[in-house]
Motif scaffolding. Structure first.
Motif, PDB file in Angstrom:
ATOM      1  N   THR A   4       0.828  -1.209   0.000  1.00  0.00           N
ATOM      2  CA  THR A   4       0.000   0.000   0.000  1.00  0.00           C
ATOM      3  C   THR A   4       0.862   1.259   0.000  1.00  0.00           C
ATOM      4  N   LEU A   5       2.138   1.136   0.340  1.00  0.00           N
ATOM      5  CA  LEU A   5       3.035   2.284   0.289  1.00  0.00           C
ATOM      6  C   LEU A   5       3.573   2.459  -1.124  1.00  0.00           C
ATOM      7  N   SER A   6       3.750   3.685  -1.530  1.00  0.00           N
ATOM      8  CA  SER A   6       4.321   3.969  -2.855  1.00  0.00           C
ATOM      9  C   SER A   6       5.819   3.677  -2.844  1.00  0.00           C
ATOM     10  N   ASN A   7       6.416   3.667  -4.032  1.00  0.00           N
ATOM     11  CA  ASN A   7       7.862   3.486  -4.129  1.00  0.00           C
ATOM     12  C   ASN A   7       8.605   4.543  -3.314  1.00  0.00           C
ATOM     13  N   VAL A   8       8.156   5.776  -3.442  1.00  0.00           N
ATOM     14  CA  VAL A   8       8.813   6.885  -2.747  1.00  0.00           C
ATOM     15  C   VAL A   8       8.676   6.717  -1.238  1.00  0.00           C
ATOM     16  N   GLU A   9       7.482   6.389  -0.774  1.00  0.00           N
ATOM     17  CA  GLU A   9       7.268   6.207   0.667  1.00  0.00           C
ATOM     18  C   GLU A   9       8.134   5.080   1.216  1.00  0.00           C
ATOM     19  N   ALA A  10       8.225   3.982   0.474  1.00  0.00           N
ATOM     20  CA  ALA A  10       9.025   2.843   0.938  1.00  0.00           C
ATOM     21  C   ALA A  10      10.502   3.220   1.051  1.00  0.00           C
ATOM     22  N   TRP A  11      11.027   3.913   0.047  1.00  0.00           N
ATOM     23  CA  TRP A  11      12.425   4.334   0.095  1.00  0.00           C
ATOM     24  C   TRP A  11      12.663   5.356   1.213  1.00  0.00           C
ATOM     25  N   ASP A  12      11.758   6.292   1.328  1.00  0.00           N
ATOM     26  CA  ASP A  12      11.940   7.349   2.332  1.00  0.00           C
ATOM     27  C   ASP A  12      11.928   6.786   3.750  1.00  0.00           C
ATOM     28  N   VAL A  13      10.977   5.917   4.044  1.00  0.00           N
ATOM     29  CA  VAL A  13      10.891   5.394   5.410  1.00  0.00           C
ATOM     30  C   VAL A  13      12.028   4.422   5.681  1.00  0.00           C
ATOM     31  N   ALA A  14      12.473   3.687   4.661  1.00  0.00           N
ATOM     32  CA  ALA A  14      13.627   2.806   4.830  1.00  0.00           C
ATOM     33  C   ALA A  14      14.874   3.617   5.164  1.00  0.00           C
ATOM     34  N   ALA A  15      15.029   4.773   4.501  1.00  0.00           N
ATOM     35  CA  ALA A  15      16.176   5.644   4.785  1.00  0.00           C
ATOM     36  C   ALA A  15      16.087   6.208   6.197  1.00  0.00           C
ATOM     37  N   PHE A  16      14.883   6.595   6.619  1.00  0.00           N
ATOM     38  CA  PHE A  16      14.715   7.121   7.974  1.00  0.00           C
ATOM     39  C   PHE A  16      15.087   6.064   9.017  1.00  0.00           C
ATOM     40  N   ILE A  17      14.611   4.841   8.822  1.00  0.00           N
ATOM     41  CA  ILE A  17      14.917   3.761   9.767  1.00  0.00           C
ATOM     42  C   ILE A  17      16.418   3.493   9.799  1.00  0.00           C
ATOM     43  N   ASN A  18      17.038   3.456   8.627  1.00  0.00           N
ATOM     44  CA  ASN A  18      18.433   3.052   8.546  1.00  0.00           C
ATOM     45  C   ASN A  18      19.430   4.196   8.694  1.00  0.00           C
ATOM     46  N   MET A  19      18.949   5.352   9.119  1.00  0.00           N
ATOM     47  CA  MET A  19      19.881   6.420   9.513  1.00  0.00           C
ATOM     48  C   MET A  19      20.183   6.335  11.012  1.00  0.00           C
ATOM     49  N   HIS A  20      19.427   5.506  11.704  1.00  0.00           N
ATOM     50  CA  HIS A  20      19.576   5.398  13.153  1.00  0.00           C
ATOM     51  C   HIS A  20      20.646   4.377  13.530  1.00  0.00           C
ATOM     52  N   GLU A  21      21.239   4.601  14.686  1.00  0.00           N
ATOM     53  CA  GLU A  21      22.304   3.716  15.133  1.00  0.00           C
ATOM     54  C   GLU A  21      21.765   2.351  15.574  1.00  0.00           C
ATOM     55  N   ARG A  22      22.648   1.410  15.449  1.00  0.00           N
ATOM     56  CA  ARG A  22      22.367   0.008  15.758  1.00  0.00           C
ATOM     57  C   ARG A  22      23.695  -0.645  16.120  1.00  0.00           C
ATOM     58  N   PRO A  23      23.733  -1.916  16.481  1.00  0.00           N
ATOM     59  CA  PRO A  23      25.013  -2.527  16.816  1.00  0.00           C
ATOM     60  C   PRO A  23      26.021  -2.447  15.662  1.00  0.00           C
TER      61      PRO A  23
END
Length: 357
Positions: free
Chosen positions: A299-318
């Motif tokens: 249900t998410l557009s291509n742009v929404e999927a890329w944008d939210v993936a970038a937001f998630i993966n800008m955060h720190e993790r192990p």
């Protein structure tokens, strides 16, 4: 973006049901896990016997069903489009793994069941190998059966295979060991361990009838094309707040009942590390577009999927366990510079990404 009242009600019902089932099952899960880990769960859990006293199969099924209530709920109200091997939008025919009822009632069947339980409840049943709070089923939905979420039936027949990630030909067991090292931020089980034997046997059984060395439709995440002008983290934050935060929390921390996660953390110390494939924005975008929000995939557009993936993966993790000389830039050049689209070793708003937790 509009959704029917029925769909919204069903979605909230899933969340409420998941929490209720999880809360009711916590004590029973702990007891079952204690039996498993102590070796006291009777013969049905053993791979060295083909018989079991009355009631032992029920105890085994309890371990499986309590393993991850959310994973078991996913396929019931929302993923019906896939149950006949048909995709949700394009109606692409997908391979259908065997039904549970087709499994033999013998030592092989017992090991398949054990592999399924480990797959769904990895953290609880194999804690010595898992360094975060994730289970295999968090990325490979519907017990590793669902098309477009890297199903096991799409992976097992493709190995042995060369992997650029470690520049060698990998067996399927080695591929799974990589998941433990990166996605689970843990320690890979030995190739001859009971854990890998059970997981491999489960994968083999799900692949019954699948062609060897043929890339089947739905085997990966089918990444959407990148948006013109690139992804936008600010837009991604808005998508996250609207579509993801209800399950995964304001700070990507996931949701727990007691010490157990109902919905997995997306960043932070309990999530996948910087070496996991999901840290790639293109890979995460494909998974998200096909499968998220839970029950409303595609249900998410291509742009929404890329944008939210970038937001998630800008955060720190192990940290990436392959870190070279404690040097992020060296590690970026060696392992990340040519590994899809990712933010490891870049600077955003003056902050170096990839420092780890």
């Amino acid at each position: 973006m509009k959704f029917s009242l029925k769909a919204c009600a069903a979605f909230f019902l899933l969340i409420l049901s998941a929490k209720m089932v999880f809360a009711d099952s916590v004590s029973a899960t702990i007891e079952t896990n204690n039996l498993i880990n102590s070796g006291d769960l009777p013969a049905k859990m053993s791979t060295n016997t083909t018989t079991a006293p009355m009631g032992d199969s029920d105890k085994f099924n309890l371990a499986k069903e309590l393993a991850n209530p959310v994973a078991n709920l996913v396929s019931m109200p929302f993923q019906w489009e896939y149950n006949r091997g048909m995709g949700k939008v394009a109606k692409t025919p997908y391979f259908m793994p065997p039904a549970d009822s087709e499994l033999q009632n013998n030592a092989f069947g017992e090991l398949v069941h054990r592999g399924e339980a480990l797959f769904v409840n990895t953290k609880a049943l194999a804690p010595q190998y898992v360094g975060n709070q994730l289970n295999c089923v968090n990325c490979h939905l519907d017990r590793g059966r669902l098309a477009n979420s890297s199903p096991l039936w799409g992976a097992y027949p493709m190995y042995p295979a060369y992997r650029k990630k470690n520049n060698k030909v990998n067996t399927f067991a080695e591929r799974m060991q990589g998941c433990f090292s990166f996605s689970m931020n843990g320690t890979p089980p030995p190739a001859d361990s009971e854990v890998l034997l059970a997981l491999t046997t489960y994968s083999y059984w799900l692949s019954t009838g699948a062609p060897i060395a043929k890339a089947l439709p739905g085997r990966g995440f089918d990444e959407p094309p990148p948006p013109k002008g690139g992804f936008n983290i600010t837009r991604g934050k808005l998508v996250y707040e609207k579509q993801c935060m209800i399950c995964h929390g304001e700070n990507g921390e996931g949701q727990k009942v007691g010490v157990n996660y109902v919905f997995p953390p997306l960043w932070g110390k309990d999530s996948y590390n910087w070496g996991a494939g999901m840290h790639r924005i293109n890979t995460a975008a494909g998974f998200i577009q096909h499968n998220m929000p839970l029950g409303r995939g595609e249900t998410l557009s291509n742009v929404e999927a890329w944008d939210v993936a970038a937001f998630i993966n800008m955060h720190e993790r192990p940290q990436d366990p392959r870190l070279i000389d404690h040097d992020i830039e060296k590690t970026r050049k060696r392992f990340h510079a040519d590994d899809g689209v990712n933010l490891y070793g870049t600077t955003i708003d003056g902050i170096l990404i990839g420092q780890g937790i």
